[in-house]
Design a protein around this motif. Sequence first.
Motif, PDB file in Angstrom:
ATOM      1  N   ALA A 153      36.301  16.715 -49.570  1.00 25.09           N
ATOM      2  CA  ALA A 153      37.599  17.160 -49.061  1.00 25.09           C
ATOM      3  C   ALA A 153      37.454  18.102 -47.867  1.00 25.09           C
ATOM      4  O   ALA A 153      38.119  17.933 -46.836  1.00 25.09           O
ATOM      5  N   GLN A 154      36.572  19.098 -47.992  1.00 24.38           N
ATOM      6  CA  GLN A 154      36.444  20.076 -46.912  1.00 24.38           C
ATOM      7  C   GLN A 154      35.882  19.436 -45.642  1.00 24.38           C
ATOM      8  O   GLN A 154      36.347  19.725 -44.540  1.00 24.38           O
ATOM      9  N   ARG A 155      34.897  18.550 -45.808  1.00 17.63           N
ATOM     10  CA  ARG A 155      34.328  17.889 -44.627  1.00 17.63           C
ATOM     11  C   ARG A 155      35.332  16.955 -43.971  1.00 17.63           C
ATOM     12  O   ARG A 155      35.414  16.875 -42.739  1.00 17.63           O
ATOM     13  N   LEU A 156      36.100  16.249 -44.793  1.00 19.38           N
ATOM     14  CA  LEU A 156      37.124  15.364 -44.231  1.00 19.38           C
ATOM     15  C   LEU A 156      38.146  16.167 -43.437  1.00 19.38           C
ATOM     16  O   LEU A 156      38.659  15.701 -42.412  1.00 19.38           O
ATOM     17  N   LEU A 157      38.416  17.367 -43.890  1.00 20.87           N
ATOM     18  CA  LEU A 157      39.347  18.241 -43.178  1.00 20.87           C
ATOM     19  C   LEU A 157      38.695  18.829 -41.931  1.00 20.87           C
ATOM     20  O   LEU A 157      39.240  18.738 -40.822  1.00 20.87           O
ATOM     21  N   ASP A 158      37.509  19.411 -42.088  1.00 20.23           N
ATOM     22  CA  ASP A 158      36.839  20.070 -40.965  1.00 20.23           C
ATOM     23  C   ASP A 158      36.534  19.101 -39.832  1.00 20.23           C
ATOM     24  O   ASP A 158      36.637  19.452 -38.650  1.00 20.23           O
ATOM     25  N   ASP A 159      36.145  17.876 -40.189  1.00 20.86           N
ATOM     26  CA  ASP A 159      35.675  16.934 -39.174  1.00 20.86           C
ATOM     27  C   ASP A 159      36.796  16.251 -38.408  1.00 20.86           C
ATOM     28  O   ASP A 159      36.529  15.441 -37.502  1.00 20.86           O
ATOM     29  N   LEU A 160      38.036  16.577 -38.726  1.00 27.35           N
ATOM     30  CA  LEU A 160      39.129  16.071 -37.896  1.00 27.35           C
ATOM     31  C   LEU A 160      39.001  16.560 -36.458  1.00 27.35           C
ATOM     32  O   LEU A 160      39.481  15.909 -35.526  1.00 27.35           O
ATOM     33  N   VAL A 161      38.314  17.691 -36.266  1.00 28.65           N
ATOM     34  CA  VAL A 161      38.116  18.209 -34.896  1.00 28.65           C
ATOM     35  C   VAL A 161      37.156  17.316 -34.111  1.00 28.65           C
ATOM     36  O   VAL A 161      37.089  17.410 -32.886  1.00 28.65           O
ATOM     37  N   LYS A 162      36.414  16.455 -34.805  1.00 27.24           N
ATOM     38  CA  LYS A 162      35.504  15.529 -34.125  1.00 27.24           C
ATOM     39  C   LYS A 162      36.242  14.305 -33.580  1.00 27.24           C
ATOM     40  O   LYS A 162      35.601  13.416 -33.016  1.00 27.24           O
ATOM     41  N   LEU A 163      37.553  14.271 -33.764  1.00 27.82           N
ATOM     42  CA  LEU A 163      38.311  13.060 -33.436  1.00 27.82           C
ATOM     43  C   LEU A 163      39.377  13.336 -32.378  1.00 27.82           C
ATOM     44  O   LEU A 163      40.572  13.133 -32.610  1.00 27.82           O
ATOM     45  N   PRO A 164      38.970  13.774 -31.179  1.00 24.23           N
ATOM     46  CA  PRO A 164      39.961  14.011 -30.120  1.00 24.23           C
ATOM     47  C   PRO A 164      40.646  12.740 -29.658  1.00 24.23           C
ATOM     48  O   PRO A 164      41.713  12.792 -29.047  1.00 24.23           O
ATOM     49  N   GLY A 165      40.038  11.581 -29.947  1.00 28.13           N
ATOM     50  CA  GLY A 165      40.626  10.309 -29.537  1.00 28.13           C
ATOM     51  C   GLY A 165      41.618   9.747 -30.539  1.00 28.13           C
ATOM     52  O   GLY A 165      42.041   8.598 -30.408  1.00 28.13           O
ATOM     53  N   TRP A 166      41.980  10.550 -31.564  1.00 27.56           N
ATOM     54  CA  TRP A 166      42.979  10.117 -32.543  1.00 27.56           C
ATOM     55  C   TRP A 166      44.324  10.751 -32.216  1.00 27.56           C
ATOM     56  O   TRP A 166      44.379  11.882 -31.724  1.00 27.56           O
TER      57      TRP A 166
END
Length: 821
Positions: free
Chosen positions: A199-212
């Motif tokens: 859960a935490q990684r799925l939340l934190d890693d949203l910052v890795k998705l500027p193309g979304w």
Amino acid sequence: MEKRYDFTAIEKKWQDSWDAAHLHHVVEDPEKEKFYLLEMFPYPSGKLHMGHVRNYSIGDVMARYYSMKGLNVIHPMGWDSFGLPAENAAIKNKIHPDPWTRQNIEQMREQLKTLGISYDWDREAATCLPDYYKWTQWMFSQFYKNGLAYKKNAAVNWCPGCQTVLANEQVVDGCCERCDSVVERRQLEQWFFKITDYAQRLLDDLVKLPGWPEKVKTMQENWIGRSEGMQLFFTTEAGDPVPVFTTRHDTVYGVTYMVLAPEHPMVAKLSAGTPYEAAVKEFCHKVSLLSQIDRTSNELEKEGMFIGAYAKNPVTGDLVPIWITNYVLYEYGTGAVMGVPAHDQRDFDFTKKYDLPIKQVVKPMGGELPEVMTEAYESYDGVACNSAQFDGLPTPEAKQKMGDFFEEQGMGKRVINFRLRDWLISRQRYWGAPIPIVYCDKCGEQLVPDDQLPVILPTDVEFNPGGESPLKTSPTFKNATCPCCGGPARREMDTMDTFVCSSWYFLRYCDPKNAEAAFDPKNADYWMPVDQYIGGVEHAILHLMYARFFTKVLFDLGYLKCDEPFTNLLTQGMVLKDGSKMSKSKGNVVSPEEIIKQYGADTARLFILFAAPPERDLEWNDTAVAGCYRFLCRIWNLVISCIDKYELDAELPEELTAADKDMRRSTHTTIKRAGDDIAVRRNFNTAISAIMEHVNAINDYLNGEVNGGVLGEAIKNLVVLLAPFAPHIAEELWQELGYNESVHRQEWPEYDEEALKLDSIEIAVQVCGKIKARVNVPADLDAAGLTELIANHPDYAGWLGGKTVVKTVAIPGRLVNIVAK
């Protein structure tokens, strides 16, 4: 004889040619930059709809463009082919789901080919085939071995008429879609994937998705639902623990009641033997008929009842009544909620309805709350009151000091809670991937070894309108051999949620024929992650979340080098007609087959790309469709007539006329605009507009003196730029121009900066900020030259009107402002 635009013959001709030449087949090439273009694969219902056409046309433009830009483009297609519709069709038509599904796949594959989509069909995959679901079962095994798959009791939808469990999608308005019986909620053992570990990684890693899109990331963030708070150790009168999660532990001194979810295991125990026992059971049954969506809706009327028991507040020692309600879910937090009506509006409304006490423990800074409250005071900017030694502390400080004190005294602990629940993957139906587990009386639960996969779906099953899962009707499937002791064992009868199949399909495309592994990591390392993913926003949460989860697990296990599957995401809008989504019930469906038959696939593609930007909903317009067809006819007639009349292979002249320069400027402006619109802005409608303007410019050029080289440059680039949007007509015209190699193998043209330059431009002449005239001036004039030219203009004195010039401000390329008095 004039050649006619025979789209039927042209499109069939080139579809067959591309297919025979495997034009779109690609292999891994370390020397070339890759581009992975993927649209969400469809369920094979048997017929394409306009939403499919839009999705795949958008993807095809991008795939063809990047291929022409020299990238190694993988553009695969497959079928999300397990699922409930095939099983329902089997019951209705008395046909096994396998041939029904395969027939639908054949039909839809042919329909896609008629659209001219540039798929590499050598990479086709279908989730219902054993060579695919073998590896879905292998994925389950990896999760199981690593503690990410487990079985536990969970609430399910139970149909008393069919005597079976239903998936959520089989429940319509609280009733079974098969027999219309009222659906109940029951506890059954079910399989889960432990997505909460991520859960935490799925939340934190949203910052890795500027193309979304931001809205999709926000939807995922809200679904994960991270909240920081405390777990407070409430107990029953008998001392049994009933922990409560809260984000407002600073209000614990104001608790006047506790609420348990009706599914909470303590409900039956605490109400047993009390006068409330029967009523509690009836209330719990009533709530079990509601969906989670209904129970969390703001429109739901809040209902509850006292269960005849009390809980002890660990901080105050007070005993507070325990209620059950229809709005508290067991799946969220601990399934127990403290009621603080003075400082939570939902609790306040519930309290007013059932005449429960209200105790104020937070008040406004520098003020008081009314003794008789009309609404809850929920502010975080208040101060503590009626809260023992914490009185007078501002809310943030009170939260901090209370949290410290409660932990020191063993009254509670700080915790992080997530709204995200573990993923229930069990489905009590036939048409899905069997779960590779057997049960042995001696050895217990056992994983089917990898070398015994796939566990094949049996064919000796019965599809009846009622009764148990078809798997249980198979006389051969149930019995198995224990892989541990060799003794008799029983197979797991559940199949997997189809979302499991679609959570890794993009990896199978990297290596679809591999019989020894789900994919070769070397192939996945080359192709992954997907550079551009395209699909509907309705998949923003579940599918995209599950695909991210799978990718992270496989990354952790060393099978992948990327931990996010999709770099860029485009969520296309719906296709509407008469303001509504197309549906059979509304009678507003437009068949792609009919449009292709009447106007051709290129017209269907062109309209659906031109009518609106891809992210926005598109309103179907029959007149505009006909207009797109007429535009393609104009292009056809234009190119064919120019081939007949002019030497289009002539060299560009050393000296260009003004008309030549205008024509070349249109050509290179269109190259620039179309490329930027596809690659940067993703606005395919404006790219098509640029091409339309270029066609008009060519026709204007033909009205004067024509240079074959200038015209040839304009015509050839027109055909190349058209190719991603209308591939068949572009291919035919390219051949008419005398080229043997496919237009789709040509390089995307580079625009010439020099050709974009204007000899002269129009600027505004202002006097004291008011426009007096617009004049043409040399485009390369600097400020000094511009000032001098305007001062020598024959109308200069007239513009001044007798005033004296104070100063002149010249902005090259835009205006000259004369300040005068």
